[in-house]
Design an enzyme around this catalytic site. Structure first.
Site, PDB file in Angstrom:
ATOM      1  N   ARG A  89       0.797  -1.233   0.000  1.00  0.00           N
ATOM      2  CA  ARG A  89       0.000   0.000   0.000  1.00  0.00           C
ATOM      3  C   ARG A  89       0.823   1.273   0.000  1.00  0.00           C
ATOM      4  O   ARG A  89       1.902   1.317   0.601  1.00  0.00           O
ATOM      5  CB  ARG A  89      -0.928   0.003   1.220  1.00  0.00           C
ATOM      6  CG  ARG A  89      -1.982  -1.072   1.151  1.00  0.00           C
ATOM      7  CD  ARG A  89      -2.813  -1.158   2.426  1.00  0.00           C
ATOM      8  NE  ARG A  89      -3.797  -2.234   2.318  1.00  0.00           N
ATOM      9  CZ  ARG A  89      -3.504  -3.527   2.480  1.00  0.00           C
ATOM     10  NH1 ARG A  89      -2.279  -3.908   2.798  1.00  0.00           N
ATOM     11  NH2 ARG A  89      -4.437  -4.438   2.334  1.00  0.00           N
ATOM     12  N   HIS A 114      -0.779  -2.457  -4.466  1.00  0.00           N
ATOM     13  CA  HIS A 114      -0.183  -3.325  -5.496  1.00  0.00           C
ATOM     14  C   HIS A 114      -0.110  -2.698  -6.886  1.00  0.00           C
ATOM     15  O   HIS A 114      -0.229  -3.405  -7.895  1.00  0.00           O
ATOM     16  CB  HIS A 114      -0.943  -4.657  -5.566  1.00  0.00           C
ATOM     17  CG  HIS A 114      -0.782  -5.527  -4.346  1.00  0.00           C
ATOM     18  ND1 HIS A 114       0.329  -5.482  -3.526  1.00  0.00           N
ATOM     19  CD2 HIS A 114      -1.608  -6.473  -3.792  1.00  0.00           C
ATOM     20  CE1 HIS A 114       0.186  -6.369  -2.543  1.00  0.00           C
ATOM     21  NE2 HIS A 114      -0.978  -6.972  -2.678  1.00  0.00           N
ATOM     22  N   HIS A 185       3.276 -12.719  -5.769  1.00  0.00           N
ATOM     23  CA  HIS A 185       2.223 -12.986  -4.789  1.00  0.00           C
ATOM     24  C   HIS A 185       1.749 -14.439  -4.825  1.00  0.00           C
ATOM     25  O   HIS A 185       0.549 -14.713  -4.746  1.00  0.00           O
ATOM     26  CB  HIS A 185       1.054 -12.027  -5.017  1.00  0.00           C
ATOM     27  CG  HIS A 185       0.251 -11.728  -3.797  1.00  0.00           C
ATOM     28  ND1 HIS A 185      -0.332 -12.713  -3.029  1.00  0.00           N
ATOM     29  CD2 HIS A 185      -0.071 -10.566  -3.209  1.00  0.00           C
ATOM     30  CE1 HIS A 185      -0.984 -12.148  -2.033  1.00  0.00           C
ATOM     31  NE2 HIS A 185      -0.837 -10.846  -2.108  1.00  0.00           N
ATOM     32  N   ASP A 257      -1.121 -10.157   8.114  1.00  0.00           N
ATOM     33  CA  ASP A 257      -0.996  -9.431   6.844  1.00  0.00           C
ATOM     34  C   ASP A 257      -0.041  -8.274   7.128  1.00  0.00           C
ATOM     35  O   ASP A 257      -0.414  -7.114   7.049  1.00  0.00           O
ATOM     36  CB  ASP A 257      -2.374  -8.941   6.381  1.00  0.00           C
ATOM     37  CG  ASP A 257      -2.332  -8.342   4.984  1.00  0.00           C
ATOM     38  OD1 ASP A 257      -1.256  -8.376   4.359  1.00  0.00           O
ATOM     39  OD2 ASP A 257      -3.368  -7.837   4.534  1.00  0.00           O
ATOM     40  N   GLU A 321       5.507 -12.265   0.587  1.00  0.00           N
ATOM     41  CA  GLU A 321       5.884 -11.301  -0.443  1.00  0.00           C
ATOM     42  C   GLU A 321       7.145 -10.576   0.025  1.00  0.00           C
ATOM     43  O   GLU A 321       7.085  -9.741   0.918  1.00  0.00           O
ATOM     44  CB  GLU A 321       4.742 -10.320  -0.658  1.00  0.00           C
ATOM     45  CG  GLU A 321       3.431 -10.979  -1.042  1.00  0.00           C
ATOM     46  CD  GLU A 321       2.231 -10.214  -0.514  1.00  0.00           C
ATOM     47  OE1 GLU A 321       1.937  -9.130  -1.031  1.00  0.00           O
ATOM     48  OE2 GLU A 321       1.588 -10.689   0.437  1.00  0.00           O
TER      49      GLU A 321
HETATM   50  C1  GLA Z   1      -1.222  -8.201   0.305  1.00  0.00           C
HETATM   51  C2  GLA Z   1      -1.961  -7.241   1.117  1.00  0.00           C
HETATM   52  C3  GLA Z   1      -3.205  -7.900   1.514  1.00  0.00           C
HETATM   53  C4  GLA Z   1      -4.008  -8.321   0.312  1.00  0.00           C
HETATM   54  C5  GLA Z   1      -3.237  -9.189  -0.555  1.00  0.00           C
HETATM   55  C6  GLA Z   1      -3.944  -9.457  -1.855  1.00  0.00           C
HETATM   56  O1  GLA Z   1      -0.814  -9.268   1.048  1.00  0.00           O
HETATM   57  O2  GLA Z   1      -1.236  -6.776   2.218  1.00  0.00           O
HETATM   58  O3  GLA Z   1      -3.940  -7.071   2.300  1.00  0.00           O
HETATM   59  O4  GLA Z   1      -4.342  -7.205  -0.424  1.00  0.00           O
HETATM   60  O5  GLA Z   1      -2.002  -8.576  -0.818  1.00  0.00           O
HETATM   61  O6  GLA Z   1      -5.242  -9.845  -1.677  1.00  0.00           O
END
Ligand code: GLA
Length: 355
Positions: A89, A114, A185, A257, A321
């Site tokens: 983000r 993304h 991803h 996350d 990631e």
């Molecule tokens: C990353 C983001 C998540 C989500 C995934 C895709 O991991 O941090 O919040 O958006 O990508 O779904």
């Protein structure tokens, strides 16, 4: 449910042969001398699938995904996608570079995620299969595409080695100062896709610190110790053990996350090690990147049918990631994601499988 390595073959190449925005898409299959196979499509640079031998030598499908390109076209969870121009983000979809403000497409609450609306996962890349174990993808992201400055030339090399590792090398150059943060991803289920969730996988992350977020998943700017929190994976731990703990960060993310601040970087010390409890398949991640977003599929909608006939429910798989920290362009104390003309962006991540 008993461990059941799923029926195992990669999707048919013909299911990925389409014309998208007038350009040909294909499936490229890499195979090594140990029998491991990996499939990549030049649509969005997706890692479509990977088959690795389990402890009985049976091929197991460890990257979840779809049987055909239509599956990829209708999902929004980035199953194996190449992420760019900026992974994760950027707060309020804006940043300032050399005194000029740039505005991005806002696609995640108030933020840009993304790379925006038609990010790299929607683009048809120029593919070149070099040999049985190597394919390259190239893409020119034009000046101001999705709001990012500079013509960015990107090249990604996917290489399968004979010791069952997938190495992804990202290279980029620009003709104007820009920002770049590329990653992949892929979602892994080391028990084999179709074998329930990943909550009993055992995870270790070489990170003493992480970057906590606010309620829109933007880092607060603090780098905090994991010690004493559910984010402490410095010793091997079941992914599911603390995922429901009473913890504000887990509530914000609906699970894990979060960006982990890696202690060491490089080819000799894994950033993360995960083992499938049923298959015994171990995955080690090596990277030169400063961070790794560990994501337990918390926003998977449960409406897509994946290979193996299962729905993409929360925690069906997890992603690791490797990247720079989220929102770095707005957080000057984070490692820089700025790329200038004349500089070469080059980074490498390896996913190594063993039993
Ligand atoms: C990353 C983001 C998540 C989500 C995934 C895709 O991991 O941090 O919040 O958006 O990508 O779904």
């Amino acid at each position: 449910m008993a461990y059941n390595p799923t029926a195992i073959k990669l999707p048919d190449a013909s299911a990925f042969e389409r014309k998208i925005t007038g350009r040909q898409t294909n499936l490229y299959v890499l195979q090594n001398n140990a029998g491991m196979q990996v499939a990549i499509t030049n649509f969005g640079g997706y890692l479509v699938g990977a088959l690795v031998p389990d402890k009985k030598g049976k091929l197991t499908s460890v990257i979840i995904g779809f049987d055909n390109i239509e599956g990829l076209l209708k999902q929004e969870s980035y199953y194996g996608a190449t992420i760019g121009r900026y992974g994760n983000r950027i707060a309020d979809g804006k940043f300032t570079l050399e005194g000029k403000e740039y505005r991005l497409f806002v696609n995640n609450g108030p933020n840009s995620l993304h790379g925006g609306k038609y990010n790299f996962s929607y683009r048809v890349w120029e593919a070149n299969q070099i040999d049985a174990k190597t394919v390259t993808l190239e893409y020119l992201s034009e000046d101001m595409e999705e709001g990012y400055p500079g013509n960015l030339k990107v090249k990604i090399t996917y290489q399968l080695t004979d010791d069952n590792a997938i190495t992804i090398t990202y290279e980029a150059t620009t003709d104007k100062t820009t920002i770049v943060n590329l990653t992949n991803h892929a979602y892994f289920n080391l028990n084999g896709e179709g074998n329930e969730d990943i909550l009993n996988h055992v995870m270790q992350i070489a990170a003493d610190n992480y970057t906590p977020v606010n309620n829109t998943m933007i880092p607060t700017g603090k780098i905090e110790p994991v010690k004493g929190t559910p984010f402490d994976f410095t010793n091997p731990e079941r992914i599911g053990k603390r995922i429901k703990a009473d913890n504000e960060q887990l509530k914000f993310g609906n699970g894990y996350d979060h960006n982990f601040v890696l202690n060491k970087r490089g080819a000799h010390s894994p950033a993360a090690t995960v083992t499938g409890d049923k298959s015994g398949i171990k995955l080690e991640v090596y990277t030169d990147q400063p961070g790794m977003q560990f994501y337990t599929g918390n926003f998977m909608p449960g409406t897509n049918i994946l290979r193996g006939g299962v729905k993409d429910k929360m925690c069906t798989a997890f992603a690791m990631e490797t990247q720079h920290f989220p929102d770095s362009p707005n957080q000057p104390h984070f490692p820089s994601t700025v790329l200038k003309p004349g500089e070469i962006y080059k980074t490498q991540t390896t996913y190594k499988f063993s039993v």
